[in-house]
Write a protein that holds these residues in place. Structure first.
Motif, short mmCIF file in Angstrom:
data_model
loop_
_atom_site.label_atom_id
_atom_site.label_comp_id
_atom_site.label_asym_id
_atom_site.label_seq_id
_atom_site.Cartn_x
_atom_site.Cartn_y
_atom_site.Cartn_z
N GLY A 197 0.82 -1.22 0.00
CA GLY A 197 0.00 0.00 0.00
C GLY A 197 0.84 1.25 0.00
N LEU A 198 1.98 1.22 0.69
CA LEU A 198 2.89 2.37 0.69
C LEU A 198 3.40 2.67 -0.71
CD1 LEU A 198 5.10 1.69 3.85
CD2 LEU A 198 3.34 3.44 3.60
N ALA A 199 3.83 1.62 -1.42
CA ALA A 199 4.36 1.79 -2.76
C ALA A 199 3.28 2.28 -3.72
CB ALA A 199 4.96 0.49 -3.27
N PHE A 200 2.09 1.69 -3.65
CA PHE A 200 1.00 2.10 -4.54
C PHE A 200 0.64 3.56 -4.31
CE2 PHE A 200 -0.65 -2.55 -4.47
CZ PHE A 200 0.19 -2.89 -5.51
N PHE A 201 0.48 3.94 -3.05
CA PHE A 201 0.07 5.32 -2.76
C PHE A 201 1.17 6.32 -3.14
CE2 PHE A 201 -0.36 9.05 -0.02
CZ PHE A 201 -1.64 9.45 -0.38
N GLY A 202 2.42 5.98 -2.82
CA GLY A 202 3.51 6.89 -3.14
C GLY A 202 3.62 7.15 -4.63
N LEU A 203 3.63 6.07 -5.43
CA LEU A 203 3.75 6.24 -6.87
C LEU A 203 2.52 6.94 -7.44
CD1 LEU A 203 5.33 5.78 -9.44
CD2 LEU A 203 4.33 3.49 -9.59
N GLY A 204 1.34 6.57 -6.94
CA GLY A 204 0.12 7.22 -7.42
C GLY A 204 0.12 8.71 -7.16
N THR A 205 0.62 9.12 -6.00
CA THR A 205 0.71 10.55 -5.68
C THR A 205 1.63 11.26 -6.66
OG1 THR A 205 0.33 10.13 -3.32
CG2 THR A 205 1.36 12.22 -3.91
N GLY A 206 2.78 10.66 -6.95
CA GLY A 206 3.69 11.26 -7.91
C GLY A 206 3.06 11.43 -9.27
N TYR A 207 2.36 10.41 -9.73
CA TYR A 207 1.73 10.47 -11.05
C TYR A 207 0.61 11.51 -11.09
CZ TYR A 207 4.16 6.41 -12.99
OH TYR A 207 5.10 5.54 -13.50
N LEU A 208 -0.15 11.62 -9.99
CA LEU A 208 -1.25 12.58 -9.97
C LEU A 208 -0.76 14.02 -9.78
CD1 LEU A 208 -3.93 10.55 -8.00
CD2 LEU A 208 -3.84 11.01 -10.46
N ILE A 209 0.50 14.19 -9.39
CA ILE A 209 1.10 15.53 -9.34
C ILE A 209 1.67 15.89 -10.71
CG2 ILE A 209 3.02 16.90 -8.41
CD1 ILE A 209 2.61 15.42 -5.76
N PHE A 210 2.41 14.97 -11.31
CA PHE A 210 3.08 15.26 -12.58
C PHE A 210 2.11 15.28 -13.76
CE2 PHE A 210 7.74 13.92 -11.60
CZ PHE A 210 7.72 14.69 -10.45
N GLY A 211 1.13 14.36 -13.75
CA GLY A 211 0.23 14.20 -14.89
C GLY A 211 -0.53 15.45 -15.30
N PRO A 212 -1.22 16.13 -14.38
CA PRO A 212 -1.98 17.32 -14.78
C PRO A 212 -1.09 18.43 -15.36
CG PRO A 212 -2.77 16.50 -12.67
CD PRO A 212 -1.53 15.72 -12.99
N GLN A 213 0.11 18.58 -14.85
CA GLN A 213 1.00 19.60 -15.40
C GLN A 213 1.38 19.27 -16.84
OE1 GLN A 213 5.09 19.94 -13.89
NE2 GLN A 213 4.78 22.16 -13.73
N GLU A 214 1.61 17.98 -17.11
CA GLU A 214 1.98 17.58 -18.46
C GLU A 214 0.79 17.65 -19.41
OE1 GLU A 214 5.25 14.44 -16.65
OE2 GLU A 214 3.18 13.83 -17.08
N LEU A 215 -0.39 17.27 -18.94
CA LEU A 215 -1.56 17.23 -19.81
C LEU A 215 -2.16 18.62 -20.03
CD1 LEU A 215 -3.58 15.54 -21.43
CD2 LEU A 215 -4.86 15.17 -19.31
N PHE A 216 -2.27 19.40 -18.97
CA PHE A 216 -2.96 20.68 -19.04
C PHE A 216 -2.03 21.89 -19.01
CE2 PHE A 216 -5.88 17.74 -16.72
CZ PHE A 216 -6.78 17.56 -17.76
N GLY A 217 -0.75 21.67 -18.72
CA GLY A 217 0.18 22.79 -18.63
C GLY A 217 -0.01 23.65 -17.41
N PHE A 218 -0.63 23.09 -16.36
CA PHE A 218 -0.85 23.85 -15.13
C PHE A 218 -0.44 23.01 -13.93
CE2 PHE A 218 -3.34 25.02 -11.42
CZ PHE A 218 -3.11 26.39 -11.37
N PRO A 219 0.35 23.53 -13.05
CA PRO A 219 0.94 24.88 -13.09
C PRO A 219 2.06 24.96 -14.13
CG PRO A 219 1.82 23.67 -11.23
CD PRO A 219 0.77 22.79 -11.83
#
Length: 203
Positions: A17-39
């Motif tokens: 669960g630690l690994a799943f949550f940690g990686l998921g958090t990273g992806y959900l931080i990086f993904g929107p910036q790459e897809l939408f350019g924000f921030p």
């Protein structure tokens, strides 16, 4: 001197669960910036993203992988035989992905070039394929899908890091980051609810 041996009780509480949550958090931080350019990319946003990348996907996966490998190889607390085979792969995968994110986070905080990451993505595409083979053979559908998502991440990261087919490759990478991040949150819920409450979420 006679060596002292001892045995520890078997445990079902694998810390994935630690690994799943940690990686998921990273992806959900990086993904929107790459897809939408924000921030927008800036020195301050890269510092923050790098810091999150170091601690959440990096440290949590590294801790999880090390815990699993030590539990399997030194203390045998997670069982032996066929059941431990995919768990050994999980220990290898989470350890190498954790160290990868530690390096990525530090590089991002210090304004490093992303170009060498394009070559890195080849190795991590292959190690994600290894995970897919193991968990597909073990019959674990959701984790097999996770490794398919990881393969997609590193496929698009190759083109993104070399500035090829932009902005399509950046947006595709962002979308795959988000979708895989959401799958990781599902896996986090599944493993925690199953182990904590005895539920039977499909993981």
């Amino acid at each position: 001197m006679t060596p002292t041996s001892f045995a520890l009780a078997q445990s079902a509480y694998v810390p994935l669960g630690l690994a799943f949550f940690g990686l998921g958090t990273g992806y959900l931080i990086f993904g929107p910036q790459e897809l939408f350019g924000f921030p927008a990319k800036s020195e301050s946003s890269e510092l923050t993203n790098g810091w999150w990348g170091f601690w959440m996907p990096g440290m949590l996966q590294f801790l999880c992988g090390t815990y699993i490998l030590v539990g399997l190889t030194w203390f045998n607390v997670f069982g032996v035989g066929a059941k431990s085979t995919p768990l050994y792969a999980a220990g290898i995968e989470t350890t190498v992905f954790g160290i990868h994110w530690l390096a990525m986070g530090l590089s991002r905080m210090r304004g490093g070039s992303i170009v060498p990451n394009g070559f890195m993505s080849v190795a991590f595409f292959l190690v994600a394929l290894l995970g897919l083979i193991v968990f597909k053979t073990a019959g674990d559908g959701p984790v097999t899908l996770l490794f398919a998502g990881l393969m997609a991440v590193y496929f698009f990261e190759f083109f993104y890091c070399f500035d090829l087919f932009m902005p399509l490759s950046r947006k595709a990478l962002g979308l795959v980051h988000i979708l895989t991040g959401l799958l990781l949150m599902y896996l986090t819920y599944g493993i925690v609810l199953n182990l904590s409450l005895g539920w039977h979420v499909y993981i």
